[in-house]
Write a protein that holds these residues in place. Structure first.
Motif, PDB file in Angstrom:
ATOM      1  N   LEU A 170       0.830  -1.201   0.000  1.00  0.00           N
ATOM      2  CA  LEU A 170       0.000   0.000   0.000  1.00  0.00           C
ATOM      3  C   LEU A 170       0.865   1.251   0.000  1.00  0.00           C
ATOM      4  N   ILE A 171       1.939   1.247   0.792  1.00  0.00           N
ATOM      5  CA  ILE A 171       2.838   2.408   0.848  1.00  0.00           C
ATOM      6  C   ILE A 171       3.470   2.656  -0.519  1.00  0.00           C
ATOM      7  N   VAL A 172       3.934   1.583  -1.154  1.00  0.00           N
ATOM      8  CA  VAL A 172       4.562   1.706  -2.475  1.00  0.00           C
ATOM      9  C   VAL A 172       3.547   2.215  -3.502  1.00  0.00           C
ATOM     10  N   ILE A 173       2.337   1.691  -3.455  1.00  0.00           N
ATOM     11  CA  ILE A 173       1.286   2.107  -4.397  1.00  0.00           C
ATOM     12  C   ILE A 173       0.971   3.586  -4.226  1.00  0.00           C
ATOM     13  N   LEU A 174       0.811   4.035  -2.974  1.00  0.00           N
ATOM     14  CA  LEU A 174       0.482   5.435  -2.724  1.00  0.00           C
ATOM     15  C   LEU A 174       1.612   6.358  -3.170  1.00  0.00           C
ATOM     16  N   LEU A 175       2.852   5.977  -2.884  1.00  0.00           N
ATOM     17  CA  LEU A 175       3.985   6.804  -3.308  1.00  0.00           C
ATOM     18  C   LEU A 175       4.033   6.933  -4.827  1.00  0.00           C
ATOM     19  N   THR A 176       3.734   5.835  -5.523  1.00  0.00           N
ATOM     20  CA  THR A 176       3.722   5.865  -6.992  1.00  0.00           C
ATOM     21  C   THR A 176       2.555   6.680  -7.510  1.00  0.00           C
ATOM     22  N   GLN A 177       1.371   6.474  -6.920  1.00  0.00           N
ATOM     23  CA  GLN A 177       0.170   7.167  -7.371  1.00  0.00           C
ATOM     24  C   GLN A 177       0.286   8.674  -7.154  1.00  0.00           C
ATOM     25  N   LEU A 178       0.919   9.068  -6.065  1.00  0.00           N
ATOM     26  CA  LEU A 178       1.074  10.493  -5.764  1.00  0.00           C
ATOM     27  C   LEU A 178       2.254  11.125  -6.492  1.00  0.00           C
ATOM     28  N   ALA A 184      11.548   2.806 -10.931  1.00  0.00           N
ATOM     29  CA  ALA A 184      13.012   2.859 -11.015  1.00  0.00           C
ATOM     30  C   ALA A 184      13.627   3.205  -9.657  1.00  0.00           C
ATOM     31  N   THR A 185      12.950   4.062  -8.900  1.00  0.00           N
ATOM     32  CA  THR A 185      13.440   4.430  -7.569  1.00  0.00           C
ATOM     33  C   THR A 185      13.465   3.223  -6.647  1.00  0.00           C
ATOM     34  N   PHE A 186      12.392   2.434  -6.662  1.00  0.00           N
ATOM     35  CA  PHE A 186      12.324   1.256  -5.808  1.00  0.00           C
ATOM     36  C   PHE A 186      13.362   0.209  -6.216  1.00  0.00           C
ATOM     37  N   LYS A 187      13.602   0.064  -7.512  1.00  0.00           N
ATOM     38  CA  LYS A 187      14.608  -0.893  -7.981  1.00  0.00           C
ATOM     39  C   LYS A 187      16.017  -0.432  -7.607  1.00  0.00           C
ATOM     40  N   LYS A 188      16.246   0.862  -7.716  1.00  0.00           N
ATOM     41  CA  LYS A 188      17.573   1.413  -7.432  1.00  0.00           C
ATOM     42  C   LYS A 188      17.970   1.192  -5.976  1.00  0.00           C
ATOM     43  N   HIS A 189      16.997   1.310  -5.076  1.00  0.00           N
ATOM     44  CA  HIS A 189      17.301   1.204  -3.642  1.00  0.00           C
ATOM     45  C   HIS A 189      16.931  -0.175  -3.089  1.00  0.00           C
ATOM     46  N   ARG A 190      16.854  -1.192  -3.955  1.00  0.00           N
ATOM     47  CA  ARG A 190      16.433  -2.530  -3.543  1.00  0.00           C
ATOM     48  C   ARG A 190      17.336  -3.088  -2.420  1.00  0.00           C
ATOM     49  N   LYS A 191      18.660  -2.964  -2.582  1.00  0.00           N
ATOM     50  CA  LYS A 191      19.584  -3.529  -1.589  1.00  0.00           C
ATOM     51  C   LYS A 191      19.420  -2.868  -0.222  1.00  0.00           C
ATOM     52  N   MET A 192      19.255  -1.542  -0.232  1.00  0.00           N
ATOM     53  CA  MET A 192      19.071  -0.833   1.026  1.00  0.00           C
ATOM     54  C   MET A 192      17.751  -1.224   1.683  1.00  0.00           C
ATOM     55  N   ILE A 229       3.405  -3.904  -9.141  1.00  0.00           N
ATOM     56  CA  ILE A 229       2.176  -3.092  -9.120  1.00  0.00           C
ATOM     57  C   ILE A 229       2.505  -1.629  -9.413  1.00  0.00           C
ATOM     58  N   ALA A 230       3.604  -1.122  -8.830  1.00  0.00           N
ATOM     59  CA  ALA A 230       4.005   0.267  -9.061  1.00  0.00           C
ATOM     60  C   ALA A 230       4.313   0.501 -10.537  1.00  0.00           C
ATOM     61  N   ASN A 231       4.930  -0.482 -11.179  1.00  0.00           N
ATOM     62  CA  ASN A 231       5.241  -0.363 -12.609  1.00  0.00           C
ATOM     63  C   ASN A 231       3.970  -0.275 -13.441  1.00  0.00           C
ATOM     64  N   MET A 232       2.954  -1.053 -13.076  1.00  0.00           N
ATOM     65  CA  MET A 232       1.669  -1.016 -13.780  1.00  0.00           C
ATOM     66  C   MET A 232       0.999   0.350 -13.605  1.00  0.00           C
ATOM     67  N   ILE A 233       1.024   0.876 -12.374  1.00  0.00           N
ATOM     68  CA  ILE A 233       0.418   2.186 -12.108  1.00  0.00           C
ATOM     69  C   ILE A 233       1.155   3.285 -12.861  1.00  0.00           C
ATOM     70  N   TYR A 234       2.481   3.196 -12.864  1.00  0.00           N
ATOM     71  CA  TYR A 234       3.302   4.216 -13.528  1.00  0.00           C
ATOM     72  C   TYR A 234       3.031   4.237 -15.036  1.00  0.00           C
ATOM     73  N   LYS A 235       2.924   3.078 -15.647  1.00  0.00           N
ATOM     74  CA  LYS A 235       2.632   2.999 -17.079  1.00  0.00           C
ATOM     75  C   LYS A 235       1.246   3.552 -17.396  1.00  0.00           C
ATOM     76  N   ARG A 236       0.258   3.250 -16.521  1.00  0.00           N
ATOM     77  CA  ARG A 236      -1.086   3.765 -16.738  1.00  0.00           C
ATOM     78  C   ARG A 236      -1.140   5.273 -16.622  1.00  0.00           C
ATOM     79  N   LYS A 237      -0.387   5.815 -15.656  1.00  0.00           N
ATOM     80  CA  LYS A 237      -0.341   7.278 -15.491  1.00  0.00           C
ATOM     81  C   LYS A 237       0.282   7.942 -16.725  1.00  0.00           C
ATOM     82  N   LYS A 238       1.305   7.321 -17.303  1.00  0.00           N
ATOM     83  CA  LYS A 238       1.944   7.879 -18.494  1.00  0.00           C
ATOM     84  C   LYS A 238       0.997   7.852 -19.688  1.00  0.00           C
TER      85      LYS A 238
END
Length: 241
Positions: A170-178, A184-192, A229-238
């Protein structure tokens, strides 16, 4: 002077509204707790079911009664949660725009869904597995005897912890939706994030490696699912843009 009076009136009105909502929420929690106490024996039957027939003891005269009170209070909070959330919604709704209202309603609904998913997952899978693991560690001449209060404390921490960590999608979805983050941000910081997951697991779960690992692994899976899910939302927003 009129402006100051209007400001004071507005603050007083908001405080009065807040007081009203808090009183209703408190009454709902008290009523839910009292109702839960009437069914505490049945609730306990459900709570001890993952222990698979193990016997429990209590170590001091008031321990069992105090455990009953704690169980009733927690269940009362859970039962009254819809009323409490409705009071929160009624208090914050006037200050939100229509679009913001939709986001808040979505967050509340999905928050409950993910919370229930986490609790169910912990109850049916994690708790039985961890208990069986620790029981099998016994040796000849040492029988497992569980304090009821410690058992309730243990499973409560597991249930609450998994309910909370299942809010990650839910947190990831809201951050993407807003628009505050992208896949790409979530993938970049995956290790952290994975490192943070193990730290959080160590804090939230009882101090044993098994419980911590059993929480960390589902959290990693949830994080990867959240990226999808974030990738799907991001593509739909674009596309909508």
């Amino acid at each position: 002077m009129m402006a100051d009076n209007d400001l004071r009136l507005t603050i007083v009105e908001h405080l009065g509204e807040l007081r009203k909502r808090l009183i209703i929420a408190a009454i709902a929690i008290i009523a839910g707790s009292l109702a839960s106490y009437n069914y505490v024996d049945k609730i306990i039957e459900i709570l001890v079911r993952p222990a698979d027939g193990l016997e429990f003891i209590y170590l001091s005269p008031p321990e069992l009664f105090i455990s009953y009170i704690k169980i009733s209070l927690v269940v009362g909070i859970v039962v009254s949660a819809p009323i409490v959330l409705f009071q929160i919604w009624m208090f914050i709704r006037p200050g939100l725009k229509e679009k913001e209202q939709r986001y808040v309603l979505f967050a509340m609904f999905m928050g409950i869904v993910f919370l229930v998913m986490g609790v169910v997952f912990a109850y049916f899978i994690i708790i039985p597995m961890t208990i069986q693991f620790f029981v099998k560690m016994t040796v000849n001449g040492i029988e497992p005897l569980f304090s009821f209060a410690n058992y309730i404390s243990y499973i409560s921490s597991i249930l609450i912890s998994f309910g909370v960590v299942f809010e990650l999608p839910l947190i990831v979805i809201l951050l993407t939706q807003l628009g505050l983050a992208t896949p790409a941000t979530f993938k970049k910081h995956r290790k952290m994030v994975i490192l943070g997951i193990f730290v959080v697991s160590a804090i939230l779960t009882p101090p044993d490696v098994v419980s911590q690992s059993m929480m960390a692994l589902p959290m990693i899976v949830l994080y990867e699912f959240s990226i999808v899910i974030a990738n799907m939302i991001y593509k739909r927003k674009k596309i909508d843009a």
